[in-house]
Design an enzyme around this catalytic site. Structure first.
Site, PDB file in Angstrom:
ATOM      1  CE  LYS A 190      -1.912   3.005   2.005  1.00 50.09           C
ATOM      2  NZ  LYS A 190      -1.637   4.424   1.627  1.00 50.09           N
ATOM      3  CD  GLU A 265      12.655   1.033   8.694  1.00 50.85           C
ATOM      4  OE1 GLU A 265      13.204  -0.061   8.551  1.00 50.85           O
ATOM      5  OE2 GLU A 265      12.712   1.945   7.845  1.00 50.85           O
ATOM      6  CB  CYS A 299      13.057   8.970   8.876  1.00 48.29           C
ATOM      7  SG  CYS A 299      14.102   7.803   8.002  1.00 48.29           S
ATOM      8  CD  GLU A 396       9.515  13.232  11.624  1.00 42.93           C
ATOM      9  OE1 GLU A 396       8.331  12.856  11.671  1.00 42.93           O
ATOM     10  OE2 GLU A 396      10.439  12.505  11.212  1.00 42.93           O
TER      11      GLU A 396
HETATM   12  P1  NAD Z   1       2.190   8.617   7.395  1.00 42.09           P
HETATM   13  O1  NAD Z   1       2.311   7.888   8.665  1.00 42.09           O
HETATM   14  O2  NAD Z   1       1.197   9.724   7.306  1.00 42.09           O
HETATM   15  O3  NAD Z   1       1.843   7.647   6.188  1.00 42.09           O
HETATM   16  C1  NAD Z   1       2.653   6.533   5.872  1.00 42.09           C
HETATM   17  C2  NAD Z   1       1.796   5.473   5.229  1.00 42.09           C
HETATM   18  O4  NAD Z   1       0.871   4.995   6.188  1.00 42.09           O
HETATM   19  C3  NAD Z   1       0.972   5.957   4.039  1.00 42.09           C
HETATM   20  O5  NAD Z   1       0.953   4.946   3.058  1.00 42.09           O
HETATM   21  C4  NAD Z   1      -0.409   6.134   4.638  1.00 42.09           C
HETATM   22  O6  NAD Z   1      -1.465   6.018   3.726  1.00 42.09           O
HETATM   23  C5  NAD Z   1      -0.430   4.993   5.635  1.00 42.09           C
HETATM   24  N1  NAD Z   1      -1.387   5.146   6.736  1.00 42.09           N
HETATM   25  C6  NAD Z   1      -1.859   6.282   7.300  1.00 42.09           C
HETATM   26  N2  NAD Z   1      -2.750   5.980   8.276  1.00 42.09           N
HETATM   27  C7  NAD Z   1      -2.830   4.625   8.334  1.00 42.09           C
HETATM   28  C8  NAD Z   1      -3.565   3.719   9.122  1.00 42.09           C
HETATM   29  N3  NAD Z   1      -4.416   4.127  10.066  1.00 42.09           N
HETATM   30  N4  NAD Z   1      -3.393   2.399   8.909  1.00 42.09           N
HETATM   31  C9  NAD Z   1      -2.538   1.944   7.961  1.00 42.09           C
HETATM   32  N5  NAD Z   1      -1.824   2.774   7.167  1.00 42.09           N
HETATM   33  C10 NAD Z   1      -1.960   4.097   7.356  1.00 42.09           C
HETATM   34  O7  NAD Z   1       3.654   9.151   7.053  1.00 42.09           O
HETATM   35  P2  NAD Z   1       4.096  10.103   5.863  1.00 42.09           P
HETATM   36  O8  NAD Z   1       3.668  11.480   6.212  1.00 42.09           O
HETATM   37  O9  NAD Z   1       3.680   9.500   4.563  1.00 42.09           O
HETATM   38  O10 NAD Z   1       5.693   9.960   5.934  1.00 42.09           O
HETATM   39  C11 NAD Z   1       6.508  10.748   6.706  1.00 42.09           C
HETATM   40  C12 NAD Z   1       6.870  10.079   8.021  1.00 42.09           C
HETATM   41  O11 NAD Z   1       7.572   8.860   7.777  1.00 42.09           O
HETATM   42  C13 NAD Z   1       7.810  10.903   8.880  1.00 42.09           C
HETATM   43  O12 NAD Z   1       7.385  10.877  10.211  1.00 42.09           O
HETATM   44  C14 NAD Z   1       9.147  10.184   8.731  1.00 42.09           C
HETATM   45  O13 NAD Z   1      10.052  10.394   9.791  1.00 42.09           O
HETATM   46  C15 NAD Z   1       8.710   8.775   8.630  1.00 42.09           C
HETATM   47  N6  NAD Z   1       9.775   7.950   8.032  1.00 42.09           N
HETATM   48  C16 NAD Z   1      10.490   7.095   8.829  1.00 42.09           C
HETATM   49  C17 NAD Z   1      11.527   6.342   8.300  1.00 42.09           C
HETATM   50  C18 NAD Z   1      12.345   5.443   9.171  1.00 42.09           C
HETATM   51  O14 NAD Z   1      13.073   4.630   8.638  1.00 42.09           O
HETATM   52  N7  NAD Z   1      12.270   5.532  10.477  1.00 42.09           N
HETATM   53  C19 NAD Z   1      11.821   6.434   6.947  1.00 42.09           C
HETATM   54  C20 NAD Z   1      11.074   7.306   6.157  1.00 42.09           C
HETATM   55  C21 NAD Z   1      10.039   8.048   6.714  1.00 42.09           C
END
Ligand code: NAD
Length: 503
Positions: A190, A265, A299, A396
């Site tokens: 997804k 992550e 991240c 963040e």
């Molecule tokens: P997000 O959490 O908003 O979304 C990530 C994914 O989760 C998307 O595909 C979204 O549709 C899905 N999602 C949202 N709500 C959900 C739910 N209730 N159930 C299942 N899936 C759901 O994150 P974002 O804004 O797309 O990405 C940025 C974030 O990702 C930042 O916080 C960043 O630090 C983090 N990140 C972490 C790493 C790491 O390795 N630690 C790497 C890259 C990004």
């Protein structure tokens, strides 16, 4: 024709078929419409619609989970050497289409081509690396005891869900999907709703490389619909998730009823700590690179600079000069260093922190303003005169925004570095070896670099502590997640079995 014009022309060619026919879901090797109709993906460069995307939700996830379930047995039982060949062919397919992937990703996410051209190739490296681990992945141990020959083996856990964010989406997807496939799992992916284009390219490349139908399925949609349904689906055995910390907590809740194994992550507010005995020129280069490359939408970005007060004025002066020089522009221009932020929502979030910084009493020493109104561009920003309890130091922001905070002693630096909900990475700059050993021992982070920016090495463990995540991947840690350990004990003789009910 300039390189930018040339890139735009190529991109037009690559996107033409999506503009015409949209992006479908891909389930069991077939294009499928979304049960909820369509949504649109928008380019942050000029706010134009890129294309329609199939809007999937619970029904589509159910179909995909069944496809992954049906494909599992055959994929699991394929000889490892055959699986390896397919993964290598996927890597070759990615390399062959690296330019297409990079240009599409830049247009969909706003990332600068300067960095994305390498991100596509890193995706290929992920497939190559895990392809090379396939053959040993199931090997276990012999643990002999007095009465038994105990062996362990590993088996793939089953169909898994992979949920990815919009920042460097192609590379991050391969980072999860490659080890899952190498382990022998099948996948329902997804992708983030803000960046669906390259997820489509990945599934196409994988199928062209010979991945059997149903082994990798892509369902587009939103978190609360498709994402939630994937976490709740009983046929999906584990969820590999990359995204925000608060979403990570939802993933855990949603998977509770089906006892899902989750790898999370999550976010970060990573410190770069610069002591006055460090190589300050290199520290400056690394601190700038780690927060302003990839639009700061990373991240592992070093979003808090903890700078020793003895060198603070000189270091900040150089920093301001460099930050003001960073080239903001069209992401397809190879000279651009910072492109637009991914979505309107994220742009609004990042720019709100300009006001929050002022309200909290920090100084905007560079940037702090938007650029034009055509797309979601902001100036690379530096906050100074900040303290570690301010929101700009605790939350963040996930943009090209750095908060600089002075410290006097090593102890104070350590306390500030650890005084955050997060614990993903830390970057320590000092030439005092014993201090580096002492400091890294106490620093609360899953990954730490000393006198270096983040240099990824695939066999090393990747992941965070505290609100930055649970679990690790990289090297064999990825297989620990996608596989189950199994113990089998063979009796080596006639050891005594306690008899019950025998007089
Ligand atoms: P997000 O959490 O908003 O979304 C990530 C994914 O989760 C998307 O595909 C979204 O549709 C899905 N999602 C949202 N709500 C959900 C739910 N209730 N159930 C299942 N899936 C759901 O994150 P974002 O804004 O797309 O990405 C940025 C974030 O990702 C930042 O916080 C960043 O630090 C983090 N990140 C972490 C790493 C790491 O390795 N630690 C790497 C890259 C990004």
């Amino acid at each position: 024709m300039s390189v930018l014009e040339d890139n735009i022309a190529k991109l037009d060619g690559y996107l033409a078929r999506f503009r015409e026919g949209g992006i479908s879901n891909r389930i069991a090797g077939k294009d499928c419409a979304g049960s909820q109709g369509l949504f649109q993906t928008i380019s942050p460069v000029d706010k134009s619609v890129i294309c329609d995307v199939a809007h999937g939700a619970a029904d589509d996830i159910d179909t995909a989970a069944h496809a992954a379930h049906d494909a599992f047995g055959e994929w699991r039982d394929l000889p490892a050497t055959e699986r390896r060949k397919i993964l290598i062919r996927i890597a070759e397919g990615i390399e062959a289409r690296a330019e297409e992937i990079a240009l599409c990703e830049c247009w969909d996410t706003g990332q600068a081509y300067k960095f994305m051209s390498k991100a596509a190739l890193r995706g290929a490296e992920n497939f190559r690396y895990f392809a090379d681990q396939v053959v040993q992945a199931r090997d276990g141990q012999h643990l002999k005891s007095p009465t038994l020959m105990n062996i362990t083996t590993r088996v793939p856990i089953g169909p898994v869900g992979v949920i990815t964010p919009w920042n460097t989406p192609f590379m991050l997807s391969t980072w999860k999907i490659a080890p899952a496939l190498a382990a022998g799992c099948t996948v329902v992916h997804k992708p983030a709703e803000a960046s669906p284009v390259t997820a489509r390219l990945l599934v196409e490349i994988a199928e062209e490389a010979g991945l059997p139908p149903g082994v990798l399925n892509t369902v587009n949609g939103f978190g609360e619909g498709a994402g939630k349904a994937l976490c709740e689906h009983p046929k999906i055995k584990a969820i590999a998730f990359v995204g925000e910390s608060r979403t990570g907590s939802l993933i855990t809740k949603q998977g509770a009823d089906t006892l899902k194994r989750n790898h999370l992550e999550l976010g970060g507010k990573n410190p770069v700590i610069v002591f006055d005995d460090a190589d300050l020129d290199r520290a400056l280069d690394a601190a700038i690179f780690m927060i302003y490359s990839i639009n700061g939408e990373r991240c592992t970005s070093s979003s808090r600079l903890l700078i020793q007060d003895t060198i603070r004025d000189a270091f900040e002066a150089k920093l301001i000069e460099r930050v003001q020089n960073i080239k903001v522009g069209h992401p397809l221009d190879p000279k651009t260093e910072v492109g637009p932020l991914v979505t309107e929502e994220h742009f609004n979030k990042v720019t709100r922190y300009f006001d929050i910084a002022r309200q909290d009493g920090a100084t905007i020493a560079a940037g702090g303003e938007v650029v034009g109104d055509e797309g979601y561009f902001v100036r690379p920003t530096l906050f100074t005169q900040a303290t570690n309890d301010m929101r700009i130091a605790q939350e963040e922001i996930f943009g090209p925004v750095l908060t600089s905070i002075p410290f006097a002693t090593e102890q104070e630096a350590l306390e500030m570095a650890n005084d955050t909900a997060y614990g993903l990475t830390g970057y320590v700059w000092t030439n005092d070896l014993t201090r580096a050993l002492r400091f890294t021992d106490k620093l609360e982070a899953g990954m730490i670099w000393v006198n270096s920016e983040n240099v990824r090495h695939l066999p090393t463990p990747f992941g965070g502590v505290k609100a930055s995540g649970i679990g690790r991947d990289g090297g064999d840690w990825s297989f620990e997640f996608y596989m189950e350990q199994k113990h089998i004990g063979f009796a080596t003789g006639q050891h005594k079995i306690t008899k019950l009910g025998a007089l």
